[in-house]
Write a protein that holds these residues in place. Structure first.
Motif, short mmCIF file in Angstrom:
data_model
loop_
_atom_site.label_atom_id
_atom_site.label_comp_id
_atom_site.label_asym_id
_atom_site.label_seq_id
_atom_site.Cartn_x
_atom_site.Cartn_y
_atom_site.Cartn_z
N MET A 259 0.81 -1.21 0.00
CA MET A 259 0.00 0.00 0.00
C MET A 259 0.85 1.27 0.00
SD MET A 259 -3.30 0.16 2.38
CE MET A 259 -3.91 1.79 2.74
N HIS A 260 2.08 1.17 0.57
CA HIS A 260 2.94 2.36 0.54
C HIS A 260 3.87 2.33 -0.66
CE1 HIS A 260 4.91 -0.78 2.79
NE2 HIS A 260 6.04 -0.25 2.49
N ALA B 118 4.39 5.73 -2.21
CA ALA B 118 5.36 6.57 -1.51
C ALA B 118 6.78 6.14 -1.86
CB ALA B 118 5.14 6.48 -0.01
N ILE B 119 6.99 4.85 -2.01
CA ILE B 119 8.31 4.34 -2.38
C ILE B 119 8.66 4.80 -3.79
CG2 ILE B 119 9.54 2.19 -2.92
CD1 ILE B 119 8.01 1.06 -0.41
N LEU C 175 16.18 -2.34 -9.51
CA LEU C 175 16.03 -2.27 -8.06
C LEU C 175 16.38 -3.63 -7.45
CD1 LEU C 175 12.46 -0.67 -7.76
CD2 LEU C 175 14.65 0.53 -7.98
N ILE D 83 15.01 -5.73 -4.31
CA ILE D 83 13.94 -5.73 -3.31
C ILE D 83 14.00 -7.04 -2.53
CG2 ILE D 83 11.43 -5.67 -2.98
CD1 ILE D 83 12.52 -2.99 -3.99
N LEU E 266 11.83 -9.62 2.61
CA LEU E 266 11.27 -9.14 3.88
C LEU E 266 11.09 -7.62 3.90
CD1 LEU E 266 13.38 -11.27 6.39
CD2 LEU E 266 11.19 -11.84 5.36
N SER E 267 11.20 -6.99 2.73
CA SER E 267 11.14 -5.53 2.70
C SER E 267 9.71 -5.00 2.87
CB SER E 267 11.71 -5.00 1.39
OG SER E 267 10.87 -5.40 0.32
N GLY E 268 8.73 -5.87 2.76
CA GLY E 268 7.34 -5.43 2.89
C GLY E 268 6.80 -4.79 1.62
N ARG F 293 9.36 -13.84 8.17
CA ARG F 293 9.90 -13.47 9.48
C ARG F 293 9.59 -14.47 10.58
NH1 ARG F 293 12.22 -8.50 9.70
NH2 ARG F 293 11.45 -7.10 8.08
N TYR F 294 8.44 -15.15 10.44
CA TYR F 294 8.03 -16.06 11.52
C TYR F 294 8.50 -17.48 11.28
CZ TYR F 294 4.43 -16.35 7.96
OH TYR F 294 3.78 -16.45 6.77
N MET G 158 16.03 -2.52 0.00
CA MET G 158 15.16 -1.74 -0.86
C MET G 158 16.09 -0.70 -1.50
SD MET G 158 11.64 -0.02 0.26
CE MET G 158 11.26 -0.83 1.79
N THR G 159 16.83 -1.10 -2.52
CA THR G 159 17.83 -0.19 -3.08
C THR G 159 17.69 -0.06 -4.59
OG1 THR G 159 19.40 -2.02 -3.23
CG2 THR G 159 19.60 -0.62 -1.32
N ILE G 160 18.15 1.10 -5.09
CA ILE G 160 18.30 1.28 -6.54
C ILE G 160 19.71 0.83 -6.85
CG2 ILE G 160 18.25 2.89 -8.48
CD1 ILE G 160 16.55 4.76 -6.79
N ALA H 115 21.68 2.97 -4.06
CA ALA H 115 21.04 4.01 -3.26
C ALA H 115 19.86 3.43 -2.49
CB ALA H 115 20.56 5.14 -4.17
N ASP H 116 19.84 3.69 -1.20
CA ASP H 116 18.74 3.23 -0.35
C ASP H 116 17.48 4.03 -0.69
OD1 ASP H 116 17.04 2.45 1.61
OD2 ASP H 116 18.21 3.26 3.28
N ILE H 117 16.44 3.33 -1.10
CA ILE H 117 15.21 4.02 -1.52
C ILE H 117 14.60 4.78 -0.35
CG2 ILE H 117 12.86 3.66 -2.39
CD1 ILE H 117 14.01 1.27 -3.99
N CYS I 259 -0.92 6.64 3.79
CA CYS I 259 -1.34 5.57 4.70
C CYS I 259 -0.45 5.48 5.93
CB CYS I 259 -1.34 4.25 3.95
SG CYS I 259 0.14 4.01 2.95
N HIS I 260 0.45 6.45 6.12
CA HIS I 260 1.43 6.36 7.21
C HIS I 260 1.99 7.74 7.49
CE1 HIS I 260 3.56 6.18 3.36
NE2 HIS I 260 4.40 6.97 3.97
N CYS J 234 1.84 -0.28 6.34
CA CYS J 234 2.75 0.76 5.85
C CYS J 234 3.60 1.44 6.93
CB CYS J 234 1.98 1.80 5.06
SG CYS J 234 0.88 1.02 3.88
N PRO K 238 3.89 -9.44 10.17
CA PRO K 238 5.15 -9.66 10.90
C PRO K 238 6.07 -8.44 10.91
CG PRO K 238 5.17 -10.84 8.82
CD PRO K 238 3.77 -10.33 8.99
N ASP K 239 6.04 -7.62 9.85
CA ASP K 239 6.97 -6.48 9.80
C ASP K 239 6.74 -5.53 10.96
OD1 ASP K 239 8.14 -7.40 7.44
OD2 ASP K 239 6.52 -6.54 6.27
N ARG L 121 7.34 -15.03 18.49
CA ARG L 121 7.87 -15.81 17.37
C ARG L 121 8.47 -14.89 16.30
NH1 ARG L 121 4.09 -20.20 14.26
NH2 ARG L 121 5.37 -20.32 12.39
N VAL L 122 7.81 -13.76 16.00
CA VAL L 122 8.38 -12.84 15.00
C VAL L 122 9.38 -11.89 15.62
CG1 VAL L 122 6.40 -12.92 13.44
CG2 VAL L 122 6.49 -11.16 15.19
#
Lengths: 113, 229
Positions: free
Chosen positions: A1-2, A5-6, A31, A33, A36-38, A85-86, A105-107, B11-13, B95-96, B127, B155-156, B188-189
């Motif tokens: 959903m974000h 924004a990314i 990119l 990705i 686990l970056s969501g 993650r779990y 999450m890098t270019i 580059a970190d997005i 959303c955040h 998000c 989990p995030d 667990r997470v």
């Protein structure tokens, strides 16, 4: 959903790069990705085309390299592959895992004109 | 005919947000401010819990509240009714909350030295997880009217939380909610997470949560850099 924004962040970075590295058009964006970056790659692709309109990367090709998730298992004292993650350690079944990779999450690379 | 060329970037997005978050964090550290990022799904009782918290700690130390919602200033109005200064951020289509928005809100609020800044994020377990605000701790609120498997489904968010408040425990006798399973899923997470059972309604567990809050604030205050002269 974000993902939108990314994509906005990606656009900003590309516009800054265009100024500092002296290019006018981006043909391809690569990119990295992490699992686990969501971030959902499909949503990112959708947002990318929309957000890049009217900028240096309008119409650019988007390549996404998937980065696998890895974790350090404390009981095993070893680096192991996980998919979420779990997940438990695939070797010993413990949940004492510290994520060590897959949050990227890098270019990575640009092809520019 | 011009030729294309390759640029290697790495580059970190999220780099820009990371910069804003770091600036916020420096500012909080310098003033001994404990900033808490409160995250949960909509309807977890986050605002009610926050109002009760503010009422119970009233006068003990300075507080300030940033309220993030997509629309309306209803929550900031509820907070102000407790006497705490509050500012509302409407994210609109967002959303955040992000580091930049929080930086601006902090400019407006200018929280006092040694205060606790509560940042109530948009009700969303997806998000907000990705956006560091510069907080000292992230507090996730999970209510017992939700599913025990929420930590596994999102989990995030639970992996990045320092503390999980399991809210509305006064309702447990009326529900099939397995609180032990929910707490096990959170661990667990996130093996290092702290869990506290609370009820903003009955007051159960409030003492434990307020003790955590006081200790975290004392830590923030004690780690403030000493300026000579």
């Amino acid at each position: 959903m974000h993902e939108m924004a990314i994509c906005e962040s990606i656009r900003q970075i590309l516009e800054e790069q265009a100024r500092s590295a002296g290019f006018t058009r981006v043909e391809r964006v690569k990119l990295a990705i992490g699992a686990l970056s969501g971030v959902e790659p499909e949503a990112l692709r959708f947002g990318f085309d929309v957000v890049m309109r009217g900028g240096v990367a309008e119409g650019a090709r988007l390549e996404i390299e998937d980065v696998a998730a890895r974790a350090w298992c404390m009981p095993c004292a070893a680096n192991v592959a996980i998919s979420a993650r779990y997940d438990a350690c695939p070797q010993c079944g413990s949940y004492q895992l510290q994520v060590t990779g897959g949050e990227d999450m890098t270019i990575r690379e640009l092809e520019v004109l | 005919m011009s030729q294309t060329r390759l640029i290697q970037l790495e580059a970190d997005i999220m780099g820009k947000n990371a910069l804003f978050a770091a600036a916020n964090r420096d500012r909080f550290t310098a003033a001994g401010i404990l900033a808490l990022n409160l995250v949960s799904s909509p309807g977890s009782g986050k605002t009610t819990l926050l109002c009760r918290t503010l009422t119970e700690i009233a006068g003990e130390f300075p507080v300030a509240v940033i309220e993030g919602d997509q629309q309306t200033s209803a929550d900031a109005d509820r907070i102000r009714a407790t006497g705490a200064p509050a500012i509302q951020i409407n994210t609109g289509k967002g959303c955040h909350l992000d580091g930049h928005m929080v930086g601006h809100a902090v400019d407006h609020l200018s929280p006092a030295e040694g205060s606790v800044l509560f940042i109530e994020n948009v009700g969303n377990l997806v998000c907000p997880a990705a956006f560091d605000l510069g907080e000292g701790a992230r507090v996730a609120i999970l209510s017992v009217t939700e599913g025990e498997d929420k930590p596994l489904k999102y989990p995030d968010m639970f992996a990045s939380a320092d503390l999980v408040l399991v809210n509305k425990v006064d309702l447990l006798p009326h529900l099939d909610f397995d609180i032990e399973a929910a707490m096990a899923n959170a661990r667990r997470v996130n093996p290092r997470v702290r869990l506290i059972r609370v009820s903003a309604r009955s007051g159960e567990g409030m003492g434990q949560w307020l003790d955590w809050l006081r200790a975290a604030r004392a830590m923030a205050l004690a780690s403030r850099p000493v300026v000579e002269g």
